[in-house]
Write a protein that holds these residues in place. Sequence first.
Motif, short mmCIF file in Angstrom:
data_model
loop_
_atom_site.label_atom_id
_atom_site.label_comp_id
_atom_site.label_asym_id
_atom_site.label_seq_id
_atom_site.Cartn_x
_atom_site.Cartn_y
_atom_site.Cartn_z
N GLU A 28 45.20 39.84 52.01
CA GLU A 28 45.27 40.88 50.98
C GLU A 28 46.35 40.57 49.95
OE1 GLU A 28 45.48 44.73 52.86
OE2 GLU A 28 43.51 44.46 53.80
N CYS B 65 45.19 37.90 47.60
CA CYS B 65 44.25 38.46 46.62
C CYS B 65 44.99 39.19 45.51
CB CYS B 65 43.27 39.42 47.30
SG CYS B 65 42.04 38.62 48.32
N PHE B 66 45.91 40.06 45.89
CA PHE B 66 46.67 40.82 44.89
C PHE B 66 47.44 39.89 43.96
CE2 PHE B 66 46.37 44.49 47.90
CZ PHE B 66 45.68 45.34 47.04
N GLU C 52 46.66 36.99 43.02
CA GLU C 52 45.73 36.31 42.12
C GLU C 52 44.97 37.29 41.21
OE1 GLU C 52 45.49 33.03 41.63
OE2 GLU C 52 47.18 32.88 43.02
N GLY C 53 45.29 38.57 41.33
CA GLY C 53 44.67 39.56 40.46
C GLY C 53 43.37 40.14 40.99
N PHE C 54 43.04 39.86 42.24
CA PHE C 54 41.83 40.43 42.84
C PHE C 54 42.16 41.78 43.46
CE2 PHE C 54 41.06 35.79 43.31
CZ PHE C 54 39.93 35.71 42.52
N HIS C 55 41.15 42.56 43.67
CA HIS C 55 41.29 43.87 44.29
C HIS C 55 40.45 43.90 45.56
CE1 HIS C 55 43.21 45.10 40.59
NE2 HIS C 55 42.20 44.54 39.95
N PRO C 56 41.04 43.52 46.70
CA PRO C 56 40.25 43.39 47.92
C PRO C 56 39.88 44.74 48.53
CG PRO C 56 42.56 43.02 48.40
CD PRO C 56 42.44 43.17 46.90
N SER D 166 38.68 45.93 52.34
CA SER D 166 38.64 45.36 53.69
C SER D 166 37.78 46.19 54.63
CB SER D 166 40.06 45.30 54.27
OG SER D 166 40.87 44.45 53.51
N PRO E 187 29.87 42.43 45.04
CA PRO E 187 31.28 42.04 44.88
C PRO E 187 31.33 40.61 44.32
CG PRO E 187 30.63 41.82 47.17
CD PRO E 187 29.46 42.44 46.44
N ASP E 188 32.48 40.21 43.82
CA ASP E 188 32.62 38.85 43.29
C ASP E 188 32.44 37.80 44.38
OD1 ASP E 188 33.10 39.72 40.66
OD2 ASP E 188 35.24 39.97 41.09
N LEU E 189 32.90 38.09 45.58
CA LEU E 189 32.76 37.18 46.70
C LEU E 189 33.04 37.92 47.99
CD1 LEU E 189 35.77 36.07 47.93
CD2 LEU E 189 35.84 35.20 45.61
#
Length: 82
Positions: free
Chosen positions: A10, A13-14, A16-20, A22, A49-51
């Motif tokens: 998590e 992700c944060f 790198e600018g992603f919003h996970p 879970s 989702p993106d991935l």
Amino acid sequence: SSTRTRISFELACFREGFHPLSLSAKSGTSLDKGETVEDTLENVAAMKPDLLVVRSDENLDQHAWSQKLKIPMISAGWGKRS
């Protein structure tokens, strides 16, 4: 279950600018009501989702599912498989 593993993913992700989002336990999910992991993957993938980052035991064929889904799937661990 692993607090360090979940938090490290998590945080990465944060950073790198992603919003996970879970799904890290069976309790409180459709899995708890008897839905299969495969159905859950399809339902989550349908939300586009993106991935997906998936950590599972060896009962889920991650390779086959990564080919089947229309979105990227990254393995975060696959039981005793490499």
